[in-house]
Design an enzyme around this catalytic site. Structure first.
Site, mmCIF file in Angstrom:
data_model
loop_
_atom_site.group_PDB
_atom_site.id
_atom_site.type_symbol
_atom_site.label_atom_id
_atom_site.label_comp_id
_atom_site.label_asym_id
_atom_site.label_seq_id
_atom_site.Cartn_x
_atom_site.Cartn_y
_atom_site.Cartn_z
ATOM 1 N N CYS A 57 17.584 -5.328 -4.046
ATOM 2 C CA CYS A 57 17.613 -4.565 -5.296
ATOM 3 C C CYS A 57 17.722 -5.491 -6.512
ATOM 4 O O CYS A 57 18.718 -6.211 -6.654
ATOM 5 C CB CYS A 57 18.792 -3.594 -5.248
ATOM 6 S SG CYS A 57 19.288 -2.905 -6.822
ATOM 7 N N GLY A 58 16.726 -5.467 -7.378
ATOM 8 C CA GLY A 58 16.701 -6.323 -8.561
ATOM 9 C C GLY A 58 17.854 -6.048 -9.514
ATOM 10 O O GLY A 58 18.472 -6.969 -10.044
ATOM 11 N N HIS A 59 18.146 -4.769 -9.749
ATOM 12 C CA HIS A 59 19.247 -4.427 -10.657
ATOM 13 C C HIS A 59 20.582 -4.905 -10.081
ATOM 14 O O HIS A 59 21.461 -5.357 -10.815
ATOM 15 C CB HIS A 59 19.271 -2.921 -10.940
ATOM 16 C CG HIS A 59 20.234 -2.532 -12.015
ATOM 17 N ND1 HIS A 59 20.170 -3.045 -13.289
ATOM 18 C CD2 HIS A 59 21.290 -1.691 -12.002
ATOM 19 C CE1 HIS A 59 21.153 -2.537 -14.010
ATOM 20 N NE2 HIS A 59 21.846 -1.715 -13.249
ATOM 21 N N CYS A 60 20.735 -4.805 -8.759
ATOM 22 C CA CYS A 60 21.961 -5.283 -8.102
ATOM 23 C C CYS A 60 22.137 -6.781 -8.339
ATOM 24 O O CYS A 60 23.250 -7.250 -8.602
ATOM 25 C CB CYS A 60 21.915 -5.007 -6.604
ATOM 26 S SG CYS A 60 21.748 -3.260 -6.164
#
Length: 142
Positions: A57-60
């Site tokens: 997950c990029g946002h993570c």
């Protein structure tokens, strides 16, 4: 000589880069890594603010440095901060109804409180401190 001076300078720069690297700092994290083996026993006591994330997950990934700062700030307020790879720990993700990444929950006394606010250091800290303070007031009322 000029060559010796340049080599010395490059070594100094390389050392500074190495020392400021997140890999070196990772050992001193205030964020507790949770998994199926330690999740229940670790989070059963106290107030825990947990990030349910997925490694892809990029946002993570972008929120990780913020989460580190949150953990450091909340230490002095009686709130522990953890993270769990909910993609890899499907049973726990299902138990907590994780449908999106990242998801943040406060765990306390067998209850889970959803965090729905902004993903900023200030808002995370404010939410957890407010919750901890409210719990303290309720405990003092007996």
């Amino acid at each position: 000589t000029m060559r010796t001076m340049i080599v010395g300078w490059l070594k100094a720069v390389a050392l500074l880069l190495l020392l400021s690297s997140p890999l070196v700092a990772a050992g001193s994290s205030d964020v507790v890594t949770l998994d199926a083996d330690n999740f229940d026993s670790t989070t059963k006591d106290g107030i825990w603010f947990v990030e349910f994330y997925a490694p892809w997950c990029g946002h993570c990934k972008r929120i990780a440095p913020v989460w580190e700062k949150v953990a450091t700030q909340l230490k002095s307020h009686g709130v522990r901060v953890g993270k769990i790879d909910a993609d890899g720990e499907a049973e726990i993700a299902e138990q907590y109804a994780i449908a999106a990444y990242p998801t943040f929950k406060l765990l306390h006394g067998g209850k889970a409180v959803d965090y729905k606010g902004q993903t900023s250091e200030e808002k995370f800290v404010e939410f957890a401190k407010d919750y901890a303070a409210k719990q303290g007031r309720q405990a003092s009322k007996g």
